[in-house]
Design an enzyme around this catalytic site. Sequence first.
Site, mmCIF file in Angstrom:
data_model
loop_
_atom_site.group_PDB
_atom_site.id
_atom_site.type_symbol
_atom_site.label_atom_id
_atom_site.label_comp_id
_atom_site.label_asym_id
_atom_site.label_seq_id
_atom_site.Cartn_x
_atom_site.Cartn_y
_atom_site.Cartn_z
ATOM 1 C CG HIS A 112 -1.867 -1.090 1.311
ATOM 2 N ND1 HIS A 112 -2.882 -1.227 0.388
ATOM 3 C CD2 HIS A 112 -2.001 -2.120 2.170
ATOM 4 C CE1 HIS A 112 -3.601 -2.293 0.684
ATOM 5 N NE2 HIS A 112 -3.074 -2.870 1.757
ATOM 6 C CB ALA A 118 9.886 -23.588 8.235
ATOM 7 C CE LYS A 160 22.043 -27.140 4.952
ATOM 8 N NZ LYS A 160 22.270 -28.357 5.711
ATOM 9 C CB ALA A 192 5.492 -24.570 6.848
HETATM 10 C C1 LIG Z 1 15.723 -24.997 5.452
HETATM 11 C C2 LIG Z 1 15.734 -26.503 5.744
HETATM 12 C C3 LIG Z 1 15.339 -27.292 4.493
HETATM 13 C C4 LIG Z 1 17.154 -26.838 6.136
HETATM 14 O O1 LIG Z 1 17.241 -28.179 6.512
HETATM 15 P P1 LIG Z 1 18.676 -28.855 6.793
HETATM 16 O O2 LIG Z 1 19.486 -28.889 5.535
HETATM 17 O O3 LIG Z 1 18.417 -30.173 7.444
HETATM 18 O O4 LIG Z 1 19.379 -27.818 7.743
HETATM 19 P P2 LIG Z 1 19.918 -28.022 9.231
HETATM 20 O O5 LIG Z 1 18.836 -28.497 10.138
HETATM 21 O O6 LIG Z 1 21.180 -28.830 9.133
HETATM 22 O O7 LIG Z 1 20.276 -26.529 9.682
HETATM 23 C C5 LIG Z 1 21.425 -25.845 9.250
HETATM 24 C C6 LIG Z 1 21.440 -24.489 9.960
HETATM 25 O O8 LIG Z 1 20.360 -23.693 9.487
HETATM 26 C C7 LIG Z 1 19.478 -23.321 10.554
HETATM 27 N N1 LIG Z 1 18.111 -23.410 10.049
HETATM 28 C C8 LIG Z 1 17.493 -24.510 9.537
HETATM 29 N N2 LIG Z 1 16.245 -24.202 9.140
HETATM 30 C C9 LIG Z 1 16.060 -22.895 9.394
HETATM 31 C C10 LIG Z 1 14.967 -22.016 9.220
HETATM 32 N N3 LIG Z 1 13.827 -22.421 8.689
HETATM 33 N N4 LIG Z 1 15.128 -20.735 9.612
HETATM 34 C C11 LIG Z 1 16.274 -20.309 10.158
HETATM 35 N N5 LIG Z 1 17.358 -21.099 10.354
HETATM 36 C C12 LIG Z 1 17.241 -22.387 9.980
HETATM 37 C C13 LIG Z 1 19.741 -24.328 11.657
HETATM 38 O O9 LIG Z 1 19.450 -23.785 12.931
HETATM 39 C C14 LIG Z 1 21.242 -24.583 11.488
HETATM 40 O O10 LIG Z 1 21.956 -23.495 12.052
HETATM 41 P P3 LIG Z 1 23.344 -23.781 12.875
HETATM 42 O O11 LIG Z 1 24.264 -24.394 11.851
HETATM 43 O O12 LIG Z 1 23.728 -22.409 13.316
HETATM 44 O O13 LIG Z 1 22.957 -24.696 13.956
HETATM 45 C C15 LIG Z 1 14.734 -26.862 6.888
HETATM 46 O O14 LIG Z 1 15.225 -26.475 8.139
HETATM 47 C C16 LIG Z 1 13.354 -26.206 6.680
HETATM 48 O O15 LIG Z 1 13.086 -25.077 7.090
HETATM 49 N N6 LIG Z 1 12.485 -26.987 6.026
HETATM 50 C C17 LIG Z 1 11.126 -26.577 5.719
HETATM 51 C C18 LIG Z 1 10.165 -27.664 6.198
HETATM 52 C C19 LIG Z 1 8.765 -27.358 5.841
HETATM 53 O O16 LIG Z 1 8.317 -26.207 5.831
HETATM 54 N N7 LIG Z 1 8.000 -28.367 5.530
HETATM 55 C C20 LIG Z 1 6.604 -28.185 5.123
HETATM 56 C C21 LIG Z 1 6.160 -29.268 4.210
HETATM 57 S S1 LIG Z 1 6.694 -28.974 2.536
#
Ligand SMILES: CC(C)(COP(=O)(O)OP(=O)(O)OC[C@H]1O[C@@H](n2cnc3c(N)ncnc32)[C@H](O)[C@@H]1OP(=O)(O)O)[C@@H](O)C(=O)NCCC(=O)NCCS
Length: 181
Positions: free
Chosen positions: A101, A148, A171, A130
Amino acid sequence: MIHTLRKIILTVYKPLFYLIGFWFYKEIHMSDYISPMAYVRKRNKLKLGGECVLQRSCSLLGDITLGRAVFIGPGSCLYGKIEMGDYVMVAPNVMIAAGNHGYQDRSVPMLHQQDTSRGIRIGRDVWIGAGAVILDGVTVGEGAIIGALALVNRDVPPYMIVGGNPAKVIKERPSKTPGAS
Ligand SMILES: CC(C)(COP(=O)(O)OP(=O)(O)OC[C@H]1O[C@@H](n2cnc3c(N)ncnc32)[C@H](O)[C@@H]1OP(=O)(O)O)[C@@H](O)C(=O)NCCC(=O)NCCS
């Protein structure tokens, strides 16, 4: 019982949808599925590329073009001018807000000020986690992952995984196929 009822409703709904609804959309295919509980405000501006799924309670409000096999999860809202490539996955309760807006003039209610919209572009094979929010003007590169609950207010480079508020790169996706030497 509910399962059977749902089956019956869908059996009736699908042909009816294609017979009647088809004419109101800008472009859809027989393989696209729009839940009867999804809300599409501007059907004449919605383009689906085939094999798309719009889940229940999602809202599509704007000039929206989706590629092939795009999945929009329940409760998600797409607003404004949005383009998505093929194979994009949008998890539940995502907000993609391609508009703002106007707020420059304090003497006029913001409701009556000129809206702005630059549009949002989402590349091919992107996964949006999500509850994520993507703001106007953002481009998400091919193969990227939005974590997420991320708040994305800057462009996301291809194959990067971002998270947080505001979203930062966590990453990069591995470039090698698992198992390959
Ligand atoms: C982003 C994502 C895919 C990363 O998964 P991953 O590769 O297993 O990553 P990791 O769990 O090893 O995390 C790596 C780092 O990122 C951080 N991190 C992971 N997800 C994050 C998020 N959503 N927001 C902020 N930081 C996040 C972790 O805390 C970790 O930080 P650190 O190294 O300082 O401890 C996952 O965390 C995510 O958000 N998935 C979405 C799930 C979803 O919404 N599903 C719905 C159905 S489709």
